[in-house]
Design a protein around this motif. Structure first.
Motif, PDB file in Angstrom:
ATOM      1  N   THR A 149       4.031   2.544   0.614  1.00 18.34           N
ATOM      2  CA  THR A 149       3.185   2.630  -0.588  1.00 18.34           C
ATOM      3  C   THR A 149       1.768   3.026  -0.190  1.00 18.34           C
ATOM      4  OG1 THR A 149       4.512   0.957  -1.699  1.00 18.34           O
ATOM      5  CG2 THR A 149       2.315   1.331  -2.579  1.00 18.34           C
ATOM      6  N   VAL A 150       1.258   2.410   0.878  1.00 16.65           N
ATOM      7  CA  VAL A 150      -0.089   2.736   1.365  1.00 16.65           C
ATOM      8  C   VAL A 150      -0.159   4.217   1.765  1.00 16.65           C
ATOM      9  CG1 VAL A 150      -1.740   2.308   3.248  1.00 16.65           C
ATOM     10  CG2 VAL A 150      -0.602   0.374   2.109  1.00 16.65           C
ATOM     11  N   LEU A 151       0.804   4.648   2.567  1.00 12.55           N
ATOM     12  CA  LEU A 151       0.790   6.044   3.032  1.00 12.55           C
ATOM     13  C   LEU A 151       0.855   7.016   1.861  1.00 12.55           C
ATOM     14  CD1 LEU A 151       3.207   5.663   6.090  1.00 12.55           C
ATOM     15  CD2 LEU A 151       0.789   6.292   6.222  1.00 12.55           C
ATOM     16  N   MET A 190      -3.567  -7.253   1.006  1.00  7.79           N
ATOM     17  CA  MET A 190      -2.399  -6.474   1.404  1.00  7.79           C
ATOM     18  C   MET A 190      -1.126  -7.245   1.083  1.00  7.79           C
ATOM     19  SD  MET A 190      -1.846  -3.934   4.545  1.00  7.79           S
ATOM     20  CE  MET A 190      -3.015  -4.434   5.688  1.00  7.79           C
ATOM     21  N   ALA A 191      -0.960  -7.519  -0.209  1.00  6.39           N
ATOM     22  CA  ALA A 191       0.214  -8.290  -0.624  1.00  6.39           C
ATOM     23  C   ALA A 191       1.462  -7.444  -0.638  1.00  6.39           C
ATOM     24  CB  ALA A 191      -0.046  -8.879  -1.999  1.00  6.39           C
ATOM     25  N   GLY A 192       1.301  -6.138  -0.946  1.00  5.66           N
ATOM     26  CA  GLY A 192       2.451  -5.216  -0.917  1.00  5.66           C
ATOM     27  C   GLY A 192       3.324  -5.371  -2.130  1.00  5.66           C
ATOM     28  N   GLY A 193       4.504  -4.717  -2.049  1.00  2.54           N
ATOM     29  CA  GLY A 193       5.516  -4.881  -3.086  1.00  2.54           C
ATOM     30  C   GLY A 193       5.486  -3.849  -4.174  1.00  2.54           C
ATOM     31  N   ALA A 194       4.509  -2.942  -4.192  1.00  2.00           N
ATOM     32  CA  ALA A 194       4.477  -1.944  -5.258  1.00  2.00           C
ATOM     33  C   ALA A 194       5.538  -0.886  -5.035  1.00  2.00           C
ATOM     34  CB  ALA A 194       3.102  -1.283  -5.288  1.00  2.00           C
ATOM     35  N   SER A 195       5.924  -0.241  -6.132  1.00  2.00           N
ATOM     36  CA  SER A 195       6.985   0.777  -6.040  1.00  2.00           C
ATOM     37  C   SER A 195       6.466   2.053  -5.393  1.00  2.00           C
ATOM     38  CB  SER A 195       7.471   1.098  -7.451  1.00  2.00           C
ATOM     39  OG  SER A 195       8.159   2.308  -7.462  1.00  2.00           O
ATOM     40  N   ALA A 196       7.343   2.713  -4.651  1.00  4.45           N
ATOM     41  CA  ALA A 196       7.004   4.027  -4.068  1.00  4.45           C
ATOM     42  C   ALA A 196       7.842   5.096  -4.731  1.00  4.45           C
ATOM     43  CB  ALA A 196       7.253   4.009  -2.574  1.00  4.45           C
ATOM     44  N   SER A 197       8.296   4.822  -5.945  1.00  8.76           N
ATOM     45  CA  SER A 197       9.204   5.761  -6.608  1.00  8.76           C
ATOM     46  C   SER A 197       8.525   7.094  -6.833  1.00  8.76           C
ATOM     47  CB  SER A 197       9.667   5.183  -7.942  1.00  8.76           C
ATOM     48  OG  SER A 197       8.570   5.065  -8.791  1.00  8.76           O
ATOM     49  N   GLY A 198       9.362   8.117  -6.820  1.00  5.86           N
ATOM     50  CA  GLY A 198       8.857   9.458  -7.068  1.00  5.86           C
ATOM     51  C   GLY A 198       8.339  10.147  -5.834  1.00  5.86           C
ATOM     52  N   ALA A 199       8.010   9.363  -4.793  1.00  8.79           N
ATOM     53  CA  ALA A 199       7.428   9.981  -3.598  1.00  8.79           C
ATOM     54  C   ALA A 199       8.459  10.752  -2.804  1.00  8.79           C
ATOM     55  CB  ALA A 199       6.789   8.918  -2.726  1.00  8.79           C
ATOM     56  N   ALA A 200       9.703  10.311  -2.889  1.00 12.60           N
ATOM     57  CA  ALA A 200      10.732  10.997  -2.096  1.00 12.60           C
ATOM     58  C   ALA A 200      11.584  11.909  -2.962  1.00 12.60           C
ATOM     59  CB  ALA A 200      11.598   9.962  -1.396  1.00 12.60           C
ATOM     60  N   GLY A 201      11.073  12.255  -4.151  1.00 18.59           N
ATOM     61  CA  GLY A 201      11.846  13.138  -5.029  1.00 18.59           C
ATOM     62  C   GLY A 201      12.222  12.409  -6.296  1.00 18.59           C
ATOM     63  N   ASN A 202      12.946  13.072  -7.197  1.00 17.41           N
ATOM     64  CA  ASN A 202      13.266  12.483  -8.489  1.00 17.41           C
ATOM     65  C   ASN A 202      14.528  11.645  -8.478  1.00 17.41           C
ATOM     66  OD1 ASN A 202      11.063  13.807  -9.567  1.00 17.41           O
ATOM     67  ND2 ASN A 202      12.237  15.680  -9.855  1.00 17.41           N
ATOM     68  N   ALA A 203      15.366  11.823  -7.485  1.00 15.09           N
ATOM     69  CA  ALA A 203      16.631  11.076  -7.444  1.00 15.09           C
ATOM     70  C   ALA A 203      17.102  10.970  -6.010  1.00 15.09           C
ATOM     71  CB  ALA A 203      17.682  11.797  -8.283  1.00 15.09           C
ATOM     72  N   VAL A 204      17.937   9.968  -5.769  1.00 16.80           N
ATOM     73  CA  VAL A 204      18.497   9.768  -4.430  1.00 16.80           C
ATOM     74  C   VAL A 204      19.992  10.069  -4.498  1.00 16.80           C
ATOM     75  CG1 VAL A 204      18.968   8.062  -2.634  1.00 16.80           C
ATOM     76  CG2 VAL A 204      16.756   8.059  -3.795  1.00 16.80           C
ATOM     77  N   VAL A 246      -6.481  -2.866  -4.409  1.00 18.43           N
ATOM     78  CA  VAL A 246      -6.443  -2.370  -5.796  1.00 18.43           C
ATOM     79  C   VAL A 246      -5.975  -0.912  -5.809  1.00 18.43           C
ATOM     80  CG1 VAL A 246      -7.875  -1.776  -7.799  1.00 18.43           C
ATOM     81  CG2 VAL A 246      -8.180  -3.983  -6.655  1.00 18.43           C
ATOM     82  N   LYS A 247      -6.488  -0.102  -4.878  1.00 22.51           N
ATOM     83  CA  LYS A 247      -6.099   1.318  -4.823  1.00 22.51           C
ATOM     84  C   LYS A 247      -4.605   1.470  -4.565  1.00 22.51           C
ATOM     85  CE  LYS A 247      -6.745   5.623  -2.204  1.00 22.51           C
ATOM     86  NZ  LYS A 247      -7.019   6.627  -3.209  1.00 22.51           N
ATOM     87  N   CYS A 248      -4.070   0.675  -3.629  1.00 25.27           N
ATOM     88  CA  CYS A 248      -2.667   0.855  -3.222  1.00 25.27           C
ATOM     89  C   CYS A 248      -1.680   0.115  -4.126  1.00 25.27           C
ATOM     90  CB  CYS A 248      -2.477   0.398  -1.778  1.00 25.27           C
ATOM     91  SG  CYS A 248      -3.350   1.434  -0.602  1.00 25.27           S
ATOM     92  N   PHE A 249      -2.062  -1.086  -4.580  1.00 20.33           N
ATOM     93  CA  PHE A 249      -1.082  -1.933  -5.278  1.00 20.33           C
ATOM     94  C   PHE A 249      -1.509  -2.330  -6.698  1.00 20.33           C
ATOM     95  CE2 PHE A 249      -0.813  -2.736  -0.665  1.00 20.33           C
ATOM     96  CZ  PHE A 249       0.458  -2.244  -0.435  1.00 20.33           C
ATOM     97  N   ASN A 250      -2.587  -1.745  -7.156  1.00 19.68           N
ATOM     98  CA  ASN A 250      -3.062  -1.970  -8.539  1.00 19.68           C
ATOM     99  C   ASN A 250      -3.278  -3.447  -8.868  1.00 19.68           C
ATOM    100  OD1 ASN A 250      -2.802   0.839  -9.067  1.00 19.68           O
ATOM    101  ND2 ASN A 250      -0.599   0.519  -9.333  1.00 19.68           N
ATOM    102  N   ALA A 251      -3.604  -4.247  -7.884  1.00 21.68           N
ATOM    103  CA  ALA A 251      -3.851  -5.668  -8.134  1.00 21.68           C
ATOM    104  C   ALA A 251      -4.838  -6.190  -7.106  1.00 21.68           C
ATOM    105  CB  ALA A 251      -2.549  -6.457  -8.036  1.00 21.68           C
TER     106      ALA A 251
END
Length: 645
Positions: A280-282, A1-15, A225-230
């Motif tokens: 990212t996990v959620l 559970m190192a974390g740090g992966a991007s959650a982009s796109g989950a909250a829409g295409n732009a802020v 691996v599933k959540c953070f691809n590493a």
């Protein structure tokens, strides 16, 4: 559970970040310096929308900043922009304390008044102007305001002139949108919010492949691996477990990381400001910002006619049977309150803690839900809110294709033509005036004692139960009580009766006005059915049979039922527990939907008219046929005459 992966796109295409605040508090300079990385010498009063470079922040989500004017003539534009914002940056001038006061006296209350429910970043601009002779602790100044206005996510001071903390302002604003704190963490109690705990518990169970109540090193690695691809290095796994064990000994056991430890880790990440890890996990497990499953995890919108309903499939019912016995820990054949809460502990909430489900099913003597009661409530939820029903099935572990859990029934209109139905769930609308005995009928259906005091029903109420049929067949009956004052509004809708399998009209057999009102409702419902094509079988219930009937009760009711071509009124007394088999009779009427459909005098006249027209058409067609035959005979005769001459 190192974390740090991007959650982009989950909250829409732009802020979309809107900057607001008093005049001359540094709004435009802040925006220009963030976008151009240069302090502007000449700034227009209001800037056009400004895009920040996509690679400025790790999430790589486009950020658009909207400048606003606080002048009264531009108020309409300001309100429009604020209501479209994903986050609001509120500015004050560090050298003008009155602009800071205005945040709590005007700006923050105004956002609440406009119902702008987005994260707020409070920014002190022109830090360079304050000077060292006015030392101020930001925490000391902002703490009372943040206590009062929980929507404030972060407070920060900056200087556009000296390039101090300018990119950070919009980084915090963007982060507050993509990785909001409010859904996850209770700042006051310093604990994870219940909905967050429930989602993480479900994720933990999904990752605990061997179902031993802990995440082994291999399961932890799969999760990473599933959540953070590493993958996690063995030393990292040891490190994670050591951190948990030091702070919370029960967070790790000989099988691995326990649920308690898993939740503790997430609370730790959030406390350290690493909300992106939990988000990212959620999001990897299909959750949105409300910590509910996203639409793409659920069946598509159900296409159906108004007179079609939705039922659970055999596959879903079998899954629910297994779930029932899994959570019936004490094996008493019922789910009590604690067992039911445990069953729904991986859903955002127990859906049956609210109307219309909370008091809709029969409880056992000890207050639990039997298997029939449990399946009845699922049938009711699927009837009223099929997508939520499937969503809840997924939360509690249904692993099949979401669309395989429900089926759309045949149209009721077709059922009437075919004189049979294949539904397993029937909905009965219960009409009747006040104090006629509607509520008592619903109460008796779900085993509630007869109430000594009358309580008026002010909104639609449901009662649901299983009715045993011959040969061991079970049907589910839903009674929907329509309050007297709700009848007019219900019938004002064209499709009002489309979802109704049977309509029951209850009257107090000891009071003539009650009978007259119920008859009026019967005629209104029958007329509506005739006008819209949604005719429904109707039954009349003469309630309070333990009281003396009004004088002409038998003659009146017999005449009306005969005139309309339906069954004679069914006498019953909920007080004496004498029900005349009413619930089986309702199911029987639903199973044979072509019977018991009332006819109004207008409907009869219309039918007679159509019969007359049809008969005329038959005469016309017969006449035409005779003319054609005559013509053919004439031609034959003419031909013969010509050939003989």
């Amino acid at each position: 559970m190192a974390g740090g992966a991007s959650a982009s796109g989950a909250a829409g295409n732009a802020v979309r970040i809107v900057v607001a605040g008093d005049a001359k508090t540094g709004k435009s300079s802040l925006i220009v310096t963030a976008a151009a990385e240069n302090f502007p010498t000449n700034v227009p009063p209001v800037l056009p929308p400004t895009r920040l470079p996509e690679d400025l922040y790790p999430d790589r989500v486009p950020v658009t900043i909207i400048d606003t004017s606080s002048s009264p003539e531009n108020r309409g534009k300001l309100v429009e922009e604020l209501t479209r914002a994903d986050a609001v940056v509120l500015t004050y001038a560090c050298d003008r304390p009155e602009t800071l006061d205005r945040l709590s006296t005007y700006w923050l209350p105004e956002l609440r008044r406009l119902e702008v429910k987005v994260p707020v970043i409070v920014v002190g601009c022109m830090l360079d102007k304050r000077g060292d002779q006015q030392p101020v602790s930001l925490e000391q100044v902002m703490s009372p305001i943040m206590q009062q206005f929980r929507e404030i996510e972060t407070c920060i001071e900056c200087s556009a002139l000296n390039h101090i903390q300018i990119p950070e302002v919009f980084y915090y604003a963007q982060k507050a949108v993509l990785h909001p704190t409010a859904p996850l963490f209770d700042q006051e109690q310093q604990v994870l919010k219940p909905r967050c705990v429930r989602a993480l518990k479900r994720i933990f169970i999904l990752c605990d492949h061997d179902r031993d109540g802990a995440l082994s090193d291999a399961e932890l690695n799969d999760f990473q691996v599933k959540c953070f691809n590493a993958p996690l290095q063995p030393s990292e796994i040891v490190g994670v477990k050591r951190v948990v064990q030091e702070k919370l000994p029960e967070g790790v056991d000989d099988r691995g990381l326990t649920l308690t430890g898993f939740l503790f880790l997430h609370a730790l990440f959030i406390e350290k400001g690493r909300l992106e890890t939990t988000w990212t996990v959620l999001r990897k497990f299909g959750y949105n910002n409300e910590i509910r499953l996203r639409d793409d995890q659920l069946p598509p919108p159900i296409k159906r006619y108004p007179d079609q309903s939705v039922e659970l499939t055999t596959e879903a019912v079998e899954f629910l049977r297994k779930i029932f016995f899994t959570f019936d820990v004490d094996g008493d054949g019922a789910l009590r309150s604690a067992e039911l809460e445990d069953l729904f502990s991986t859903a955002p909430e127990n859906p049956w803690n609210e109307a219309p489900y909370v008091e809709a099913a029969q409880k056992t003597a000890l207050g639990g839900l039997s298997l029939d009661g449990f399946l009845s409530l699922w049938a009711l939820m699927t009837l009223l809110d099929p997508i939520r029903s499937v969503e809840t099935l997924i939360y509690i572990g249904y692993g099949g294709d979401p669309s395989s859990a429900i089926r759309v029934t045949r149209r009721r209109r077709v059922d009437r033509k075919k004189q049979q139905t294949d539904r397993t769930v029937y909905q009965c609308f219960v009409f009747g005036p006040k104090e006629s005995g509607k509520s008592a009928l619903l109460n008796s259906f779900i085993g509630r004692p007869f109430p000594e005091e009358y309580v008026s029903t002010t909104r639609d109420r449901y009662a649901v139960n299983v009715i045993d049929q011959p040969a061991g067949v079970k049907k589910t009956l839903v009674l929907r009580e329509i309050p007297e004052e709700g009848v007019k509004e219900l019938l004002s809708k064209k499709d009002a009766l489309a979802a109704c399998d049977v309509a029951v009209f209850v009257h107090d057999s000891s009071r003539e006005p009650s009978w007259e009102k119920a008859t009026e409702m019967l005629v209104d419902v029958a007329s509506q059915g005739e006008a819209t094509g949604y005719e429904v079988p109707c039954l009349i219930v003469a309630a309070k049979d333990d009281l003396d009937p009004f004088l002409t009760e038998i003659q009146d009711s017999t005449r009306v039922s005969q005139d309309m071509g339906i069954e004679a009124p069914i006498p019953l007394s909920t007080k004496l527990g004498d029900f005349s088999n009413i619930f089986q009779r309702i199911v029987r009427a639903a199973e044979h939907p072509h019977l018991s459909i009332p006819e109004t005098s207008a409907g009869k006249s219309r039918k007679q008219y159509h019969r007359l027209i049809n008969r005329s058409l038959v005469f016309v067609s017969v006449g035409a046929a005779v003319a054609i035959v005559g013509l053919a005979a004439y031609r034959v005769y003419a031909a013969r005459r010509n050939s003989s001459s």
